[in-house]
Design a protein around this motif. Structure first.
Motif, mmCIF file in Angstrom:
data_model
loop_
_atom_site.group_PDB
_atom_site.id
_atom_site.type_symbol
_atom_site.label_atom_id
_atom_site.label_comp_id
_atom_site.label_asym_id
_atom_site.label_seq_id
_atom_site.Cartn_x
_atom_site.Cartn_y
_atom_site.Cartn_z
ATOM 1 N N MET A 1 0.849 -1.202 0.000
ATOM 2 C CA MET A 1 0.000 0.000 0.000
ATOM 3 C C MET A 1 0.877 1.242 0.000
ATOM 4 S SD MET A 1 -3.061 1.020 2.655
ATOM 5 C CE MET A 1 -1.982 1.643 3.921
ATOM 6 N N SER A 2 0.484 2.230 -0.797
ATOM 7 C CA SER A 2 1.245 3.465 -0.862
ATOM 8 C C SER A 2 1.247 4.179 0.476
ATOM 9 C CB SER A 2 0.636 4.383 -1.927
ATOM 10 O OG SER A 2 1.145 5.689 -1.800
ATOM 11 N N GLU A 3 2.388 4.785 0.811
ATOM 12 C CA GLU A 3 2.480 5.542 2.058
ATOM 13 C C GLU A 3 1.562 6.759 2.039
ATOM 14 O OE1 GLU A 3 7.112 4.500 3.189
ATOM 15 O OE2 GLU A 3 6.525 6.563 2.805
ATOM 16 N N THR A 5 -1.535 6.750 1.079
ATOM 17 C CA THR A 5 -2.931 6.354 1.210
ATOM 18 C C THR A 5 -3.383 6.519 2.659
ATOM 19 O OG1 THR A 5 -2.759 4.777 -0.604
ATOM 20 C CG2 THR A 5 -4.564 4.457 0.938
ATOM 21 N N GLU A 8 -7.945 2.645 2.992
ATOM 22 C CA GLU A 8 -8.070 1.647 1.934
ATOM 23 C C GLU A 8 -9.138 0.640 2.336
ATOM 24 O OE1 GLU A 8 -5.502 -1.449 -0.837
ATOM 25 O OE2 GLU A 8 -4.503 -0.373 0.783
ATOM 26 N N LEU A 64 -8.474 -0.268 6.137
ATOM 27 C CA LEU A 64 -7.146 0.107 6.605
ATOM 28 C C LEU A 64 -7.056 1.619 6.739
ATOM 29 C CD1 LEU A 64 -4.953 -2.201 4.319
ATOM 30 C CD2 LEU A 64 -5.861 -2.706 6.581
ATOM 31 N N HIS A 66 -4.228 4.342 7.477
ATOM 32 C CA HIS A 66 -2.765 4.428 7.527
ATOM 33 C C HIS A 66 -2.147 3.040 7.654
ATOM 34 C CE1 HIS A 66 -2.506 8.782 7.516
ATOM 35 N NE2 HIS A 66 -3.365 8.856 8.498
ATOM 36 N N GLY A 67 -2.731 2.076 6.936
ATOM 37 C CA GLY A 67 -2.194 0.724 6.904
ATOM 38 C C GLY A 67 -2.603 -0.173 8.056
ATOM 39 N N ASP A 68 -3.331 0.376 9.021
ATOM 40 C CA ASP A 68 -3.737 -0.379 10.211
ATOM 41 C C ASP A 68 -5.181 -0.849 10.030
ATOM 42 O OD1 ASP A 68 -3.930 -1.429 12.738
ATOM 43 O OD2 ASP A 68 -4.107 0.506 13.760
ATOM 44 N N ASN A 69 -5.417 -2.142 10.125
ATOM 45 C CA ASN A 69 -6.767 -2.691 9.969
ATOM 46 C C ASN A 69 -7.606 -2.339 11.194
ATOM 47 O OD1 ASN A 69 -9.087 -4.089 9.404
ATOM 48 N ND2 ASN A 69 -8.121 -6.108 9.267
#
Length: 248
Positions: A1-3, A5, A8, A64, A66-69
């Motif tokens: 995943m792009s930083e 984003t 998501e 997600l 910042h990448g955290d579910n």
């Protein structure tokens, strides 16, 4: 995943009993995006927004931040919602509180700000939306457009990274729609990241940089406003646009 984003959504589905409202939804939200979600009534737009804000629990998939579910966080919904704010079509103001107190209470309860800091911050955003003269009014004394501007100020006072709008003009008289859309356009111009469920096609076409067309619980078309409005490929999107143009 792009930083770059912020949000998501991956393979998101939602069912109410045997009725599946959302089916395998995927999309991303990047900083500064203004994404309009359009489609016919019953296509799943508002349910998607309510899932993203955890007002509804998705049946499957991931969200997600910042990448955290966020769906794996225990008890983290309140903190998450303070960073992903929401403006409702029915305003959801506290009727027993003044305009100013409506914009203070979330800051003191959730963000643990002092009353003085919360008031200063609330005033900044009430001025921004043109509602500073009404700080002592109760919601019942306001027009629909004024209530929605207070609701936007309340959401902004939490300093969210993303603001979700669930058909923010659908409960308004036609002459009040413009004042709310003007506030939203100003926010977009300032770089606010926004996800907007809307029937206002001019806003989706002219203010958004991304448009998502939903039909029967799936994303039928997605792209820039030019792609979606001027070069659609999905037959349902073409039919939807034809109906819209006949009505306008």
């Amino acid at each position: 995943m792009s930083e770059t984003t912020i949000l998501e959504v991956r393979h998101l589905s939602k069912s109410f009993g045997a009725h599946q409202v959302l089916k395998d939804i995927d999309f991303v939200v990047r900083p500064g995006d203004v994404t309009s979600i359009i489609g016919s009534s019953g296509s799943g737009k508002s349910t998607l927004l309510r899932c993203i804000n955890l007002l509804e629990t998705p049946s499957s998939g991931e969200i997600l931040f910042h990448g955290d579910n966020i769906m794996k966080r225990k008890g983290g919904a309140t903190a998450y919602r303070s960073r992903v704010g929401m403006v409702f079509q029915s305003f959801n103001l506290f009727n027993n509180m003044s305009v100013l107190d409506n914009c203070i209470v979330g800051q003191t309860k959730v963000l643990k700000r002092s009353k003085a800091e919360a008031k200063e911050n609330a005033m900044k955003y009430l001025e921004k939306v043109g509602m500073a003269p009404y700080i002592n009014a109760k919601p019942r004394q306001l027009s629909g457009g004024q209530k929605q501007r207070v609701a936007i100020a309340r959401a902004l006072a939490m300093n969210p990274e993303v603001l979700l709008f669930d058909e923010p003009t659908s409960a308004l008289d036609p002459e009040m729609v413009g004042e709310v859309l003007s506030v939203m356009q100003n926010l977009a111009n300032e770089g606010m990241t926004m996800l907007v469920v809307t029937h206002e096609m001019a806003f989706a076409r002219d203010v958004s940089n991304r448009v998502v067309f939903m039909t029967n619980g799936v994303i039928g078309e997605e792209g820039t406003p030019d792609q979606v409005f001027n070069h659609p490929t999905n037959p349902r999107m073409i039919e939807f646009l034809t109906r819209f143009r006949q009505q306008s």
